[in-house]
Write an enzyme that holds these catalytic residues in place. Structure first.
Site, mmCIF file in Angstrom:
data_model
loop_
_atom_site.group_PDB
_atom_site.id
_atom_site.type_symbol
_atom_site.label_atom_id
_atom_site.label_comp_id
_atom_site.label_asym_id
_atom_site.label_seq_id
_atom_site.Cartn_x
_atom_site.Cartn_y
_atom_site.Cartn_z
ATOM 1 N N ARG A 65 -19.044 30.464 94.761
ATOM 2 C CA ARG A 65 -18.246 29.859 95.841
ATOM 3 C C ARG A 65 -17.128 30.780 96.322
ATOM 4 O O ARG A 65 -16.653 30.644 97.450
ATOM 5 C CB ARG A 65 -17.715 28.488 95.405
ATOM 6 C CG ARG A 65 -18.819 27.436 95.341
ATOM 7 C CD ARG A 65 -18.290 26.072 94.925
ATOM 8 N NE ARG A 65 -17.787 26.067 93.566
ATOM 9 C CZ ARG A 65 -18.542 25.926 92.469
ATOM 10 N NH1 ARG A 65 -19.844 25.772 92.575
ATOM 11 N NH2 ARG A 65 -18.006 25.935 91.263
ATOM 12 N N GLU A 102 -14.455 26.389 82.042
ATOM 13 C CA GLU A 102 -14.084 25.036 81.623
ATOM 14 C C GLU A 102 -15.303 24.350 81.013
ATOM 15 O O GLU A 102 -15.191 23.501 80.154
ATOM 16 C CB GLU A 102 -13.588 24.249 82.847
ATOM 17 C CG GLU A 102 -12.937 22.929 82.518
ATOM 18 C CD GLU A 102 -12.667 22.083 83.750
ATOM 19 O OE1 GLU A 102 -13.006 22.513 84.861
ATOM 20 O OE2 GLU A 102 -12.136 20.975 83.568
HETATM 21 P P1 AMP Z 1 -12.029 28.949 85.039
HETATM 22 O O1 AMP Z 1 -12.649 30.223 84.582
HETATM 23 O O2 AMP Z 1 -11.956 27.926 83.957
HETATM 24 O O3 AMP Z 1 -10.724 29.153 85.746
HETATM 25 O O4 AMP Z 1 -13.054 28.310 86.085
HETATM 26 C C1 AMP Z 1 -13.044 28.683 87.431
HETATM 27 C C2 AMP Z 1 -14.441 28.854 87.940
HETATM 28 O O5 AMP Z 1 -15.287 27.785 87.553
HETATM 29 C C3 AMP Z 1 -14.458 28.891 89.442
HETATM 30 O O6 AMP Z 1 -15.408 29.858 89.864
HETATM 31 C C4 AMP Z 1 -14.860 27.485 89.842
HETATM 32 O O7 AMP Z 1 -15.749 27.518 90.933
HETATM 33 C C5 AMP Z 1 -15.524 26.903 88.615
HETATM 34 N N1 AMP Z 1 -14.973 25.605 88.197
HETATM 35 C C6 AMP Z 1 -14.336 25.360 87.028
HETATM 36 N N2 AMP Z 1 -13.980 24.085 86.936
HETATM 37 C C7 AMP Z 1 -14.373 23.493 88.070
HETATM 38 C C8 AMP Z 1 -14.270 22.160 88.585
HETATM 39 N N3 AMP Z 1 -13.667 21.180 87.892
HETATM 40 N N4 AMP Z 1 -14.778 21.910 89.820
HETATM 41 C C9 AMP Z 1 -15.361 22.905 90.532
HETATM 42 N N5 AMP Z 1 -15.500 24.159 90.095
HETATM 43 C C10 AMP Z 1 -15.014 24.469 88.884
#
Ligand code: AMP
Length: 177
Positions: A65, A102
Site C-alpha cells: 500500500r 503487528e
Molecule cells: P508495523 O511494521 O507494525 O508498523 O506495520 C505497518 C505495516 O503493516 C504497514 O505496511 C501497514 O500497511 C500494515 N499494517 C499493520 N497493521 C495494520 C492495520 N491494523 N491495518 C492496516 N494495515 C496494517
C-alpha cells in the site's frame, strides 16, 4: 480545506475491519479513501507538503500500500521511486532487512543499486503500527549509505508506539488512532 477537516474526512473514509487478517487485528482499510479522487489527491498533497522540506532525492515506498501513495508523491517531489519489496520479488542483487509486523514477521528487500551514498530518502507507507516495517526500511536505506530524509504515513496506530522504534527520525502522520 484546512488540515483539521482533511483529518476528519480521512477518518470518515477508513473502513475498520475487525479480525483481519487474523483475530484481534482491527484492519484499517484505505479503499474508501483511495476511491474518492479528491480525497486521494488531497492526502498525497499533504504528504508532499510535509516531505518537501526534507529535500528527498528518492522515495522508498513499502509494498504494497505504500506504493499507492509513494508513486504520486515521488512524481510531485521530482524524486526517484524505489520499491521496498517482499522477499523474492526483485530480479537483481538485493539488500534485505527482517522485521516484525503487528500480525507476523516478514522482510523487505531493495536493489543494491537503488540509491547510493549522499542520497536523501523519504520513506512512505500507508500506516505506522509497531514501526517494525518502517524501521526495516530505515535500516536498508542506511545500509546503502543513504540518509533518511523523513518518514511520511497517512495513518498511525499511536498506541503501538511505532515512533519509539524509529529513534529521532522526523515522522509525519495525518491521522492517529
Ligand atoms: P508495523 O511494521 O507494525 O508498523 O506495520 C505497518 C505495516 O503493516 C504497514 O505496511 C501497514 O500497511 C500494515 N499494517 C499493520 N497493521 C495494520 C492495520 N491494523 N491495518 C492496516 N494495515 C496494517
Amino acid at each position: 480545506m484546512n488540515s483539521q477537516s482533511l483529518r476528519d474526512l480521512v477518518r470518515e473514509h477508513i473502513r475498520e475491519v475487525p479480525d483481519f487478517p487474523k483475530p484481534g487485528i482491527m484492519f484499517k482499510d484505505i479503499s474508501p479513501l483511495l476511491a474518492n479522487d479528491q480525497l486521494f489527491e488531497r492526502v498525497t498533497d499533504w504528504m508532499v507538503e510535509k516531505a518537501r522540506g526534507s529535500h528527498p532525492t528518492h522515495v522508498l515506498a513499502i509494498e504494497s500500500r505504500g506504493f499507492i501513495f509513494g508513486a504520486p508523491v515521488a512524481h510531485r517531489l521530482g524524486a526517484g521511486f524505489v520499491p521496498a519489496r517482499k522477499p523474492g520479488k526483485l530480479p537483481w542483487k538485493t539488500v534485505r532487512a527482517e522485521y516484525e509486523l503487528e500480525y507476523g514477521t516478514d522482510a523487505l528487500e531493495i536493489h543494491q543499486d537503488a540509491f547510493g551514498p549522499g542520497k536523501r530518502v523519504l520513506i512512505v507507507d500507508d500506516l505506522l503500527a509497531t514501526g517494525g516495517t518502517a524501521r526495516a526500511a530505515c535500516d536498508i536505506t542506511e545500509e546503502l549509505g543513504a540518509t533518511i530524509a523523513s518518514v511520511v504515513v497517512v495513518l498511525e496506530l499511536g498506541f503501538l508506539k511505532g515512533r519509539e522504534r524509529l529513534g529521532n527520525q522526523t515522522i509525519h502522520s495525518l491521522v492517529e488512532f
